[in-house]
Design a protein around this motif. Structure first.
Motif, PDB file in Angstrom:
ATOM      1  N   GLU A   1       0.831  -1.194   0.000  1.00 40.56           N
ATOM      2  CA  GLU A   1       0.000   0.000   0.000  1.00 40.56           C
ATOM      3  C   GLU A   1       0.871   1.251   0.000  1.00 40.56           C
ATOM      4  O   GLU A   1       2.018   1.232   0.460  1.00 40.56           O
TER       5      GLU A   1
ATOM      6  N   CYS B   1      -2.858   0.281  -3.787  1.00 39.82           N
ATOM      7  CA  CYS B   1      -2.411  -1.027  -3.316  1.00 39.82           C
ATOM      8  C   CYS B   1      -2.162  -1.909  -4.531  1.00 39.82           C
ATOM      9  O   CYS B   1      -3.078  -2.143  -5.323  1.00 39.82           O
TER      10      CYS B   1
ATOM     11  N   TRP C   1     -10.715  -2.390   0.636  1.00 42.83           N
ATOM     12  CA  TRP C   1     -10.064  -1.656   1.711  1.00 42.83           C
ATOM     13  C   TRP C   1     -10.834  -1.843   3.016  1.00 42.83           C
ATOM     14  O   TRP C   1     -12.068  -1.804   3.030  1.00 42.83           O
TER      15      TRP C   1
ATOM     16  N   ARG D   1     -10.395  -0.721   7.422  1.00 46.31           N
ATOM     17  CA  ARG D   1      -9.691   0.195   8.298  1.00 46.31           C
ATOM     18  C   ARG D   1      -9.903  -0.195   9.764  1.00 46.31           C
ATOM     19  O   ARG D   1     -10.899  -0.830  10.096  1.00 46.31           O
TER      20      ARG D   1
ATOM     21  N   ARG E   1     -11.556  -3.947  13.178  1.00 48.79           N
ATOM     22  CA  ARG E   1     -11.347  -3.655  11.765  1.00 48.79           C
ATOM     23  C   ARG E   1     -12.694  -3.696  11.048  1.00 48.79           C
ATOM     24  O   ARG E   1     -13.494  -4.589  11.280  1.00 48.79           O
TER      25      ARG E   1
ATOM     26  N   TYR F   1      -6.126  -0.866   5.527  1.00 46.63           N
ATOM     27  CA  TYR F   1      -5.533  -2.098   5.023  1.00 46.63           C
ATOM     28  C   TYR F   1      -6.146  -2.464   3.679  1.00 46.63           C
ATOM     29  O   TYR F   1      -7.371  -2.446   3.511  1.00 46.63           O
TER      30      TYR F   1
ATOM     31  N   TRP G   1      -3.482  -9.706   2.825  1.00 45.16           N
ATOM     32  CA  TRP G   1      -3.592  -8.377   3.409  1.00 45.16           C
ATOM     33  C   TRP G   1      -2.298  -7.591   3.213  1.00 45.16           C
ATOM     34  O   TRP G   1      -1.202  -8.163   3.239  1.00 45.16           O
TER      35      TRP G   1
ATOM     36  N   GLN H   1       0.208  -4.338   4.581  1.00 45.87           N
ATOM     37  CA  GLN H   1       0.781  -4.063   5.889  1.00 45.87           C
ATOM     38  C   GLN H   1       0.050  -2.929   6.605  1.00 45.87           C
ATOM     39  O   GLN H   1       0.243  -2.726   7.805  1.00 45.87           O
ATOM     40  N   GLY H   2      -0.769  -2.189   5.894  1.00 47.90           N
ATOM     41  CA  GLY H   2      -1.507  -1.083   6.487  1.00 47.90           C
ATOM     42  C   GLY H   2      -0.806   0.245   6.269  1.00 47.90           C
ATOM     43  O   GLY H   2       0.428   0.333   6.241  1.00 47.90           O
TER      44      GLY H   2
END
Length: 121
Positions: free
Chosen positions: A6, A22, A36, A38, A45, A94, A111, A113-114
């Motif tokens: 990302e 991403c 996405w 968050r 999440r 994420y 996923w 890494q954020g």
């Protein structure tokens, strides 16, 4: 090996805009869905927006009309355009992808890494 990377997070004032990107890379046979999520401090999440391949986009109610998800299938990339940002949008965002790696029969969720998004009031 599959990887989601990302970019695009940061600090912005309320009312401002950010664009998240991403990119999925690696031995990918097909991608079903990209989206996405968050996670704000002390909260679970949550889904922000998802975009299935050939399907309908789904947004959480709090971002409808302000956020736009899009994909570039040729680049295995998903974007999130965020406008009219509010302090309550502050979270780690994420990227997620439901995809099938080459040589693997079922699809799996992968996923990123954020990336931190902070909206100041």
């Amino acid at each position: 090996q599959v990887q989601l990377v990302e970019s695009g997070g940061g600090l912005v004032q309320a009312g401002g805009s950010l664009r998240l990107s991403c990119a999925a890379s690696g031995r990918i046979a097909s991608i079903n869905t990209m989206g996405w999520y968050r996670q704000a401090p002390g909260k679970q999440r949550e889904l922000v927006a998802v975009m299935p391949t050939g399907g309908s986009v789904n947004y959480t109610d709090s971002v409808k009309g302000r956020f736009t998800i899009s994909r570039d299938n040729a680049k295995n990339t998903v974007y999130l355009e965020m406008n009219s940002l509010k302090p309550e949008d502050t979270a780690v965002y994420y990227c997620a992808a439901l995809l099938r790696p080459i040589g693997s029969l079922p699809a799996h969720y992968y996923w990123g890494q954020g990336t931190q998004v902070t909206v100041s009031s």
